[in-house]
Design an enzyme around this catalytic site. Structure first.
Site, PDB file in Angstrom:
ATOM      1  N   HIS A 136      48.695  75.224  49.948  1.00  0.00           N
ATOM      2  CA  HIS A 136      47.914  75.584  51.141  1.00  0.00           C
ATOM      3  C   HIS A 136      46.463  75.187  50.851  1.00  0.00           C
ATOM      4  O   HIS A 136      45.619  76.035  50.560  1.00  0.00           O
ATOM      5  CB  HIS A 136      48.051  77.069  51.470  1.00  0.00           C
ATOM      6  CG  HIS A 136      49.142  77.350  52.442  1.00  0.00           C
ATOM      7  ND1 HIS A 136      49.104  76.888  53.740  1.00  0.00           N
ATOM      8  CD2 HIS A 136      50.323  77.996  52.316  1.00  0.00           C
ATOM      9  CE1 HIS A 136      50.201  77.257  54.384  1.00  0.00           C
ATOM     10  NE2 HIS A 136      50.969  77.931  53.528  1.00  0.00           N
ATOM     11  N   ASP A 141      47.279  79.388  55.089  1.00  0.00           N
ATOM     12  CA  ASP A 141      47.862  80.664  54.653  1.00  0.00           C
ATOM     13  C   ASP A 141      47.008  81.843  55.127  1.00  0.00           C
ATOM     14  O   ASP A 141      47.530  82.873  55.559  1.00  0.00           O
ATOM     15  CB  ASP A 141      48.031  80.693  53.120  1.00  0.00           C
ATOM     16  CG  ASP A 141      46.766  80.275  52.368  1.00  0.00           C
ATOM     17  OD1 ASP A 141      45.847  79.701  52.995  1.00  0.00           O
ATOM     18  OD2 ASP A 141      46.688  80.533  51.154  1.00  0.00           O
ATOM     19  N   HIS A 283      44.178  42.686  57.746  1.00  0.00           N
ATOM     20  CA  HIS A 283      45.270  41.921  57.144  1.00  0.00           C
ATOM     21  C   HIS A 283      45.272  40.525  57.737  1.00  0.00           C
ATOM     22  O   HIS A 283      45.324  40.369  58.956  1.00  0.00           O
ATOM     23  CB  HIS A 283      46.626  42.581  57.434  1.00  0.00           C
ATOM     24  CG  HIS A 283      46.750  43.944  56.844  1.00  0.00           C
ATOM     25  ND1 HIS A 283      46.668  44.180  55.492  1.00  0.00           N
ATOM     26  CD2 HIS A 283      46.926  45.148  57.420  1.00  0.00           C
ATOM     27  CE1 HIS A 283      46.807  45.466  55.271  1.00  0.00           C
ATOM     28  NE2 HIS A 283      46.952  46.089  56.425  1.00  0.00           N
ATOM     29  N   TYR A 341      44.238  62.274  69.236  1.00  0.00           N
ATOM     30  CA  TYR A 341      43.904  63.705  69.362  1.00  0.00           C
ATOM     31  C   TYR A 341      42.756  63.834  70.352  1.00  0.00           C
ATOM     32  O   TYR A 341      41.784  63.105  70.240  1.00  0.00           O
ATOM     33  CB  TYR A 341      43.411  64.265  68.030  1.00  0.00           C
ATOM     34  CG  TYR A 341      44.472  64.701  67.049  1.00  0.00           C
ATOM     35  CD1 TYR A 341      45.717  64.100  67.008  1.00  0.00           C
ATOM     36  CD2 TYR A 341      44.199  65.715  66.145  1.00  0.00           C
ATOM     37  CE1 TYR A 341      46.672  64.505  66.083  1.00  0.00           C
ATOM     38  CE2 TYR A 341      45.141  66.125  65.211  1.00  0.00           C
ATOM     39  CZ  TYR A 341      46.382  65.509  65.195  1.00  0.00           C
ATOM     40  OH  TYR A 341      47.309  65.914  64.279  1.00  0.00           O
ATOM     41  N   GLU A 417      39.117  85.749  49.656  1.00  0.00           N
ATOM     42  CA  GLU A 417      39.972  86.484  50.604  1.00  0.00           C
ATOM     43  C   GLU A 417      39.222  87.546  51.403  1.00  0.00           C
ATOM     44  O   GLU A 417      39.679  87.963  52.476  1.00  0.00           O
ATOM     45  CB  GLU A 417      41.132  87.144  49.848  1.00  0.00           C
ATOM     46  CG  GLU A 417      42.100  86.130  49.268  1.00  0.00           C
ATOM     47  CD  GLU A 417      43.071  86.754  48.288  1.00  0.00           C
ATOM     48  OE1 GLU A 417      42.670  87.705  47.584  1.00  0.00           O
ATOM     49  OE2 GLU A 417      44.216  86.293  48.213  1.00  0.00           O
TER      50      GLU A 417
END
Ligand SMILES: [Zn+2]
Ligand SMILES: [Zn+2]
Length: 439
Positions: A136, A141, A283, A341, A417
């Site tokens: 994570h 998380d 390319h 997006y 946290e």
């Protein structure tokens, strides 16, 4: 509060009267702060569980099971398998009112954790055919844990709610593996914003660089639109010694690349909004003495404003085609290439309405206007359909200097946290306040 009162009397009475009443309303929920403190240890425990058991995008099977099990235990109506591994739950107050959606993304990344934590991930998997560690490494998380916390508090306050809350646990924010689709775009296609129709959506991202206890907002574009594109420049092959027999796609490509660079530097009013045009791949050709017949250019466009996005798209076509034509070559532009997006765009009116809630929750001094970023976020697919706010929440320990904070998506990524408590309170208070104002 002092500042708000002072300005109310002078500059924008109407706007700020609303703001003051909202601030008071947000403060009428003292339970939220107390409850967030009471469940903090539980939220941390959830986060550690998910941290130790990360799963890659579109593979969040166990993560989804754990989330669904908990939401069911709260008595919510739970739907699983949305956009493959997504979980959606509805909290129905039984009273009329708006439908507020709260979203957390749930996927980990193909990164091998190097942080020395007792709950560090040792999970391994395969990604696009490669053996990888899983971590994570973006903090999703913490997003799961914060939203589970908000779900717990809001469910316990069901009697005070008006309308419904939709909890959206979204897979594959980081992008589906090759050959698959996933994430917010697919959830929207599968109808996550309807039945019941969602009025407004809120989402947070923890930030390893921003200090614990702070919330960061911006009206309008906060994260960029992504539009990958490809240009195939078609010419005529010849011996490298006889270029007059060729239509040289390499020289044409060089001119097109330089031409594209002038779009941002000479056509975009950069003081209004930033933009990026990058060519990341070229390319063409096989050896020194052959002029090839075609060259392929692949790049990405990042924008924070819809009008600028539109302008750059047109200008890429125009520049590529006109320059190729002037060289007797042909340019075939594919834009967008394989995915796209939208801009993560915070609805201006909603941002104005909700700013006092942020200030009341985090404290005015901890509520900070942030610069936009040229990275992207698929929360934008929700905001493309309905008004929404996307905010950043601090996850950097006060002991870590800002310039030493680990980056997202790296093996060293780490979150303090104690920053999650503010996230839980924000999700809860935004919901309560919006419901209070729109019942
Ligand atoms: Zn990420
Ligand atoms: Zn992320």
């Amino acid at each position: 509060m002092f500042k708000l009162k002072k300005i109310t009397r002078t500059l924008f009475p109407l706007l700020l009267l609303t703001s003051v009443s909202q601030t008071i309303q947000a403060k009428e929920q003292p339970n939220v702060a107390t409850m967030a403190t009471q469940i903090e240890a539980q939220v941390i425990k959830w986060r550690r569980h998910f941290h130790q058991n990360p799963e890659l995008s579109n593979r969040e099977f166990e993560t989804a099971k754990t989330i669904a099990k908990y939401l069911k235990s709260l008595g919510l109506e739970v739907q699983t398998g949305v956009a493959k591994t997504g979980v959606v739950a509805i909290l129905d107050s039984g009273r009329p009112g708006p439908v507020v959606a709260l979203r957390a993304d749930i996927d980990g990344l193909p990164v091998t954790e190097s942080v020395n934590l007792p709950f560090a991930s040792t999970v391994k998997s395969t990604y696009n055919g490669q053996d990888v560690g899983v971590m994570h490494a973006c903090g999703h998380d913490t997003h799961i844990a914060m939203l589970m916390g908000a779900a717990k508090i809001l469910t316990s306050m069901k009697d005070k709610l008006h309308g419904k809350v939709k909890f959206i646990f979204q897979p594959a924010e980081e992008g589906a593996p090759e050959g698959e689709t996933g994430g917010a775009e697919v959830m929207v296609k599968e109808g996550v914003l309807s039945n019941p129709n969602v009025d407004v959506i809120f989402g947070l991202h923890i930030s390893s660089g921003k200090e614990v206890g702070t919330v960061h907002y911006r009206s309008g574009g906060i994260m960029a639109a992504v539009d990958p594109f490809k240009i195939v420049v078609k010419g005529k092959q010849s011996h490298g010694a006889y270029p007059w027999n060729s239509i040289d796609p390499i020289v044409t490509s060089a001119q097109i690349i330089m031409g594209l660079q002038t779009i941002v530097s000479r056509e975009v009013k950069l003081i209004d909004s930033a933009a990026v045009v990058t060519i990341g791949m070229i390319h063409g050709g096989t050896r020194s003495n052959i002029i090839p017949s075609e060259v392929e250019l692949v790049g990405t466009i990042r924008t924070l404003n819809p009008n600028i996005r539109e302008h750059i798209h047109q200008s890429v076509h125009n520049k590529a085609n006109s320059i190729a034509k002037s060289m007797n070559a042909q340019a075939v532009v594919t834009l967008p290439l394989d995915y796209s997006y939208p801009i993560t765009y915070n609805n201006e009116q909603l941002m104005t309405e909700m700013l006092p809630v942020l200030q009341a929750t985090a404290g005015a001094e901890n509520t900070k206007l942030t610069n936009p970023v040229t990275g992207a976020e698929d929360f934008s697919f929700f905001q493309e359909k309905i008004p929404g706010l996307y905010l950043f929440v601090g996850g950097r320990s006060k002991d870590t200097p800002a310039n030493q904070a680990p980056d997202h998506h790296t093996p060293e990524f780490e979150i303090d946290e104690s920053g999650m408590k503010l996230g839980v309170k924000l999700l809860t208070n935004l919901t309560l306040d919006y419901m209070g104002n729109h019942k």
